[in-house]
Scaffold this motif. Structure first.
Motif, PDB file in Angstrom:
ATOM      1  N   TRP A 302       0.937  -1.269  -0.024  1.00  0.00           N
ATOM      2  CA  TRP A 302       0.039  -0.013  -0.025  1.00  0.00           C
ATOM      3  C   TRP A 302       0.848   1.225  -0.013  1.00  0.00           C
ATOM      4  O   TRP A 302       2.100   1.132   0.449  1.00  0.00           O
ATOM      5  CB  TRP A 302      -0.977  -0.045   1.276  1.00  0.00           C
ATOM      6  CG  TRP A 302      -0.349   0.108   2.550  1.00  0.00           C
ATOM      7  CD1 TRP A 302      -0.291  -1.188   3.305  1.00  0.00           C
ATOM      8  CD2 TRP A 302       0.093   0.940   3.365  1.00  0.00           C
ATOM      9  NE1 TRP A 302       0.380  -1.005   4.553  1.00  0.00           N
ATOM     10  CE2 TRP A 302       0.657   0.316   4.569  1.00  0.00           C
ATOM     11  CE3 TRP A 302       0.510   2.267   3.176  1.00  0.00           C
ATOM     12  CZ2 TRP A 302       1.155   0.936   5.522  1.00  0.00           C
ATOM     13  CZ3 TRP A 302       1.040   3.071   4.064  1.00  0.00           C
ATOM     14  CH2 TRP A 302       1.275   2.357   5.334  1.00  0.00           C
ATOM     15  N   LEU A 334      -4.288   3.841  -0.985  1.00  0.00           N
ATOM     16  CA  LEU A 334      -5.149   3.839   0.337  1.00  0.00           C
ATOM     17  C   LEU A 334      -5.135   5.289   1.000  1.00  0.00           C
ATOM     18  O   LEU A 334      -4.043   6.044   0.759  1.00  0.00           O
ATOM     19  CB  LEU A 334      -4.725   3.013   1.230  1.00  0.00           C
ATOM     20  CG  LEU A 334      -4.416   1.323   1.184  1.00  0.00           C
ATOM     21  CD1 LEU A 334      -4.061   0.706   2.229  1.00  0.00           C
ATOM     22  CD2 LEU A 334      -5.971   1.044   0.670  1.00  0.00           C
ATOM     23  N   THR A 335      -6.120   5.752   1.308  1.00  0.00           N
ATOM     24  CA  THR A 335      -6.157   6.945   2.081  1.00  0.00           C
ATOM     25  C   THR A 335      -5.661   6.777   3.281  1.00  0.00           C
ATOM     26  O   THR A 335      -5.348   5.818   4.081  1.00  0.00           O
ATOM     27  CB  THR A 335      -7.663   7.560   2.352  1.00  0.00           C
ATOM     28  OG1 THR A 335      -8.465   6.594   3.161  1.00  0.00           O
ATOM     29  CG2 THR A 335      -8.531   7.638   1.014  1.00  0.00           C
ATOM     30  N   ASP A 338      -7.857   5.018   5.766  1.00  0.00           N
ATOM     31  CA  ASP A 338      -7.790   3.569   5.661  1.00  0.00           C
ATOM     32  C   ASP A 338      -6.645   2.816   6.234  1.00  0.00           C
ATOM     33  O   ASP A 338      -6.808   2.073   6.699  1.00  0.00           O
ATOM     34  CB  ASP A 338      -7.551   3.328   3.882  1.00  0.00           C
ATOM     35  CG  ASP A 338      -8.983   3.520   3.329  1.00  0.00           C
ATOM     36  OD1 ASP A 338      -9.863   3.458   3.754  1.00  0.00           O
ATOM     37  OD2 ASP A 338      -8.747   3.682   1.928  1.00  0.00           O
ATOM     38  N   THR A 341      -6.916   2.977  10.094  1.00  0.00           N
ATOM     39  CA  THR A 341      -7.935   2.002  10.332  1.00  0.00           C
ATOM     40  C   THR A 341      -7.534   0.595  10.260  1.00  0.00           C
ATOM     41  O   THR A 341      -7.562  -0.078  11.281  1.00  0.00           O
ATOM     42  CB  THR A 341      -9.369   2.224   9.799  1.00  0.00           C
ATOM     43  OG1 THR A 341      -9.723   3.563   9.828  1.00  0.00           O
ATOM     44  CG2 THR A 341     -10.418   1.112  10.191  1.00  0.00           C
ATOM     45  N   PHE A 342      -6.999   0.302   9.158  1.00  0.00           N
ATOM     46  CA  PHE A 342      -6.522  -0.918   8.748  1.00  0.00           C
ATOM     47  C   PHE A 342      -5.412  -1.642   9.476  1.00  0.00           C
ATOM     48  O   PHE A 342      -5.575  -2.815   9.921  1.00  0.00           O
ATOM     49  CB  PHE A 342      -6.449  -1.100   7.116  1.00  0.00           C
ATOM     50  CG  PHE A 342      -5.485  -1.942   6.719  1.00  0.00           C
ATOM     51  CD1 PHE A 342      -5.600  -3.502   6.665  1.00  0.00           C
ATOM     52  CD2 PHE A 342      -4.145  -1.486   6.147  1.00  0.00           C
ATOM     53  CE1 PHE A 342      -4.466  -4.201   6.115  1.00  0.00           C
ATOM     54  CE2 PHE A 342      -3.246  -2.456   5.939  1.00  0.00           C
ATOM     55  CZ  PHE A 342      -3.396  -3.766   5.597  1.00  0.00           C
ATOM     56  N   THR A 371     -13.750  -1.907   6.726  1.00  0.00           N
ATOM     57  CA  THR A 371     -12.690  -1.398   6.139  1.00  0.00           C
ATOM     58  C   THR A 371     -11.528  -2.271   5.702  1.00  0.00           C
ATOM     59  O   THR A 371     -10.824  -2.288   4.696  1.00  0.00           O
ATOM     60  CB  THR A 371     -11.912  -0.216   6.996  1.00  0.00           C
ATOM     61  OG1 THR A 371     -12.994   1.041   7.089  1.00  0.00           O
ATOM     62  CG2 THR A 371     -10.613   0.645   6.375  1.00  0.00           C
ATOM     63  N   LYS A 374     -12.275  -4.188   2.686  1.00  0.00           N
ATOM     64  CA  LYS A 374     -11.935  -3.214   1.678  1.00  0.00           C
ATOM     65  C   LYS A 374     -10.825  -3.326   1.052  1.00  0.00           C
ATOM     66  O   LYS A 374     -10.433  -3.677  -0.009  1.00  0.00           O
ATOM     67  CB  LYS A 374     -12.680  -1.955   1.992  1.00  0.00           C
ATOM     68  CG  LYS A 374     -12.192  -0.928   0.981  1.00  0.00           C
ATOM     69  CD  LYS A 374     -12.438   0.504   1.415  1.00  0.00           C
ATOM     70  CE  LYS A 374     -11.722   1.674   0.836  1.00  0.00           C
ATOM     71  NZ  LYS A 374     -11.866   3.075   1.047  1.00  0.00           N
ATOM     72  N   VAL A 375      -9.583  -3.163   2.037  1.00  0.00           N
ATOM     73  CA  VAL A 375      -8.315  -2.860   1.976  1.00  0.00           C
ATOM     74  C   VAL A 375      -7.828  -4.409   1.483  1.00  0.00           C
ATOM     75  O   VAL A 375      -7.065  -4.365   0.490  1.00  0.00           O
ATOM     76  CB  VAL A 375      -7.676  -2.606   2.963  1.00  0.00           C
ATOM     77  CG1 VAL A 375      -5.931  -2.632   2.943  1.00  0.00           C
ATOM     78  CG2 VAL A 375      -7.869  -1.115   3.501  1.00  0.00           C
TER      79      VAL A 375
END
Length: 755
Positions: A302, A334-335, A338, A341-342, A371, A374-375
């Protein structure tokens, strides 16, 4: 449309390519509702739901029609289920009424609202039929040996009919699929139907005159696809039009999927700069080395992307065009939210404590799990686009647990390998995770899964047993490489291959090693030598106990400080002569969960120094900062005892770094190591201690401080040989060799099965 299908011989059968096409069609097409219709009990169907390669049904009809549940929640569908319940006299009534009939043997399978028996030829008499009818039940006799006692008027077909009515859907939108006479009741409700290829002759005979039933040529899923086209459920363009394009493949023969890029990204003067990693992590150069021979590869990781900055995101970047000309970094955008959180919040607050057996500290948030999914999906999609036909994908650690679940349906041709860098706990701990079935189901899509030590692999097998039917097909002894009964994480034998959902999965123990040569270069560096001379002068009359760890409740730092305090109380002759040097690396700023622990540690350090300090000597030197690796080597060289006592640890490379450093300089330092660290099973010669036992923690440290020179030298020599032999290069090559061996076994098994 509604696809209502039997499982064995139908939806779970057929050519693998046709299975894949049907499963992807159902996943891709939102207009298809899937209903499992099976004679199995619900408990037997549940393991299939953890297999991400199989589409999850919208509804499940099981127990030959006696049970109807929602496929997502597994809760009964009312009022249909209550109507069935009202017709059932109860299990005990059936057993009592039929106990005197000869030739009946109760089947030991999970079942609800039905009683199933093995039935000997000739046992089905008029008297038996009358007894069942008197109970208000129906009898179903099949295959000349199975007898089911069911609620009156209940079977696969009638329950499916009631479900369709309950959903208020047209009967013309239903396609039923089966392969045995047990499925006949589904065809008797007027639905369109398909008897898949290789169906039971009795079913074919019974449906031969039904115009709405197709007797397909292809078996299993292939037959269902035939019927979808035959009846025109998807319009004139058919199945191929509805399926996504599955032909796009990348060029990478080896895809490395890691949470970190193989370089560092920093912003300087508004520009994004890429530079070699400064971390001492020896894994990165080792993983990169597999691309040194010119092998085509991709490194998936990422990278934070902020669209507001107006900078175009580069999916592909070069890693090192000279050393790795055919390797590209494939970046997943990724933001920052993201990533926070991830990785920084959810992984550390939910998974990290659970993996290390501190489940009571875990915080589970469903929105964080979304999340995380999603990742992982983004990682899987990028990996699928990078990999060449039949490539090897090497996934790393628990942050990417769910990647196999998304990747396998996208690219069934790939060999998926996973290495679990952190500890893997026993079933009673892991099963606390709300998403355990999804996680294990995803990992079971891998072809090979590696752990540091046998205990962790065996824990995985125990957890998987609670999720899906599992067959152990191969085991091996753990000795002599690993301790068996000599430490808390020892084991005498381990599982090396399992079979789940007809998939052969290899398992292995591969403790990560070091680049000993790199440590030797640092050791001989002038700056390191000068720092060592300075430390030698400062500590010339003091014996040093060194502790190096991150700030984390799993590391046992507080327990260690209390044990050191107890040591000085029990052995006052050590006062002024022994110093505990504790290097505690801070956690990321966002991880506020460690604030209380840090306060407790600082209070303990203050109290101990307040009690025992003398002029020119402090019992504890506490450093709350990260040390450059070059400095750590100097401290390793000076330490008389390395005290590593995590309460639970996947491996612990600091222990190996200390042994390598001492061995390179001909030292005789002592390693006092927690028997709950993975390295304890590998490093023969360490003094093992139980960090949960304050007395043992104290007394083993005392032994380490008073051990004779000959004993110290012998122990260090043994451990140094282990560290040098099982280095980082051997770890990587052995892992990949095991992956390739598993792939050869799978091909051999497929060939034998085809023959």
């Amino acid at each position: 449309m509604i696809l209502a299908t039997d499982l064995d011989g139908t939806f779970l059968a057929g050519d693998p390519e046709n299975r894949q096409r049907l499963y992807q069609l159902i996943t891709a097409h939102q207009g298809i509702k899937l209903v499992f219709v099976t004679g199995r009990g619900l408990e037997v169907v549940v393991p299939l739901l953890s297999d991400p390669a199989i589409p999850r049904p919208d509804y499940i009809i099981c127990d030959v029609g006696a049970t109807l549940v929602d496929g997502e929640t597994l809760q009964p569908v009312y009022p249909v289920q209550s109507e069935i319940n009202a017709r059932w006299p109860g299990e005990l009534s059936i057993l009592e009424a039929l106990k005197g009939f000869p030739g009946l043997e109760r089947q030991e399978v999970p079942q609800q609202r039905r009683c199933s028996y093995f039935c000997e030829p000739g046992a089905v008499t008029d008297k038996l039929k009358q007894a069942i009818e008197a109970l208000g039940c129906d009898m179903l006799f099949s295959a000349g040996m199975y007898l089911d006692c069911l609620p009156k008027g209940v079977n696969k077909g009638t329950t499916l009919q009631r479900l369709v009515e309950h959903l208020q859907l047209p009967a013309d939108d239903v396609l039923v699929a089966g392969d045995t006479l047990n499925d006949l009741s589904m065809y008797e409700q007027g639905f369109k139907g398909v008897c898949v290829g290789e169906s039971e002759p009795a079913l074919l005979e019974a449906t031969a005159d039904r115009a709405s039933v197709l007797q397909a040529r292809l078996s299993g899923c292939g037959g269902i696809l035939e019927a979808v086209g035959h009846f025109g459920f998807l319009g004139p363009l058919g199945v191929d039009h509805e399926l996504p394009d599955l032909t796009i493949k990348g060029k990478a023969d080896l895809v490395m999927v890691y949470h970190r890029l193989p370089y560092e990204e920093v912003e300087e003067s508004g520009k994004l700069i890429r530079r070699p990693p400064t971390s001492p992590n020896g894994i990165l150069p080792t993983l990169l080395s597999f691309f040194g021979s010119g092998q085509r590869g991709s490194w998936v990781a990422w990278s934070i992307h902020d669209p507001r900055r107006g900078r175009a995101f580069e999916v592909h970047t070069q890693v090192d065009s000279e050393r790795y000309p055919n390797l590209v970094a494939a970046r997943v955008a990724l933001t920052k939210d993201d990533v926070d959180t991830f990785y920084k919040r959810f992984s550390k607050e939910a998974f990290w404590p659970t993996l290390h057996t501190f489940w009571e500290r875990a915080i589970f948030r469903e929105e964080d799990w979304i999340t995380f999914l999603k990742v992982n999906r983004l990682f899987a999609e990028r990996t699928a686009a990078e990999a060449a036909e039949g490539a090897i994908v090497w996934l790393h650690d628990y942050n990417l647990w769910m990647v196999p679940a998304y990747l396998r349906p996208l690219r069934p041709d790939l060999t998926i390998a996973f290495f679990h860098h952190t500890y893997f706990p026993s079933a009673d701990v892991f099963n606390v995770l709300p998403w355990r079935r999804e996680i294990i189901g995803s990992l079971l899509q891998c072809d090979y899964i590696g752990f540091h030590i046998p205990r962790q692999a065996e824990n995985f097998v125990d957890v998987a047993r609670g999720v899906a039917p599992l067959e152990v097909v191969e085991t091996s002894g753990c000795a002599p490489r690993f301790l068996t009964y000599g430490c808390a994480v020892g084991l005498d034998s381990m599982t090396t291959a399992i079979r789940v959902h007809d998939r052969h999965i290899g398992l292995g123990a591969h403790p990560v090693g070091l680049d000993v040569g790199r440590i030797d270069v640092i050791r001989q560096d002038l700056a390191c030598q000068e720092l060592m001379d300075t430390l030698r002068q400062q500590l010339q009359h003091t014996r040093v106990v060194l502790s190096v760890e991150r700030l984390d409740y799993t590391k046992g730092t507080l327990a260690k400080l209390l044990a050191f305090e107890a040591l000085l109380d029990a052995h006052p002759e050590l006062i002024g002569k022994v110093t505990l040097m504790t290097i505690c690396v801070p956690a990321a700023r966002e991880m506020t969960i460690y604030d209380e622990l840090l306060a407790q540690i600082e209070q303990a350090v203050g109290r101990i120094n307040g009690r025992f300090s003398r002029v020119g000597w402090a019992p504890v030197q506490f450093f709350y900062r990260a040390f450059p690796f070059q400095e750590l080597i100097a401290y390793y060289l000076m330490a008389d005892v390395m005290w590593i006592t995590p309460l639970r640890d996947g491996l612990n490379l600091v222990a190996k770094e200390y042994i390598a450093t001492q061995g390179l300089c001909g030292g005789n330092g002592v390693l006092v190591l927690s028997e709950f660290a993975g390295a304890a099973a590998e490093l023969h010669g360490a003094l093992l201690t139980n960090p949960h036992d304050p007395h043992d923690l104290r007394d083993t440290l005392y032994i380490g401080l008073t051990l004779g020179k000959a004993e110290r030298e012998a122990r260090l020599k043994e451990m140094y040989q282990i560290v040098c032999h099982n280095d980082i290069a051997r770890w990587g090559s052995e892992f990949l060799d095991a992956v390739k061996a598993t792939r050869r076994t799978q091909i051999s098994l497929l060939t034998e099965g085809a023959a």
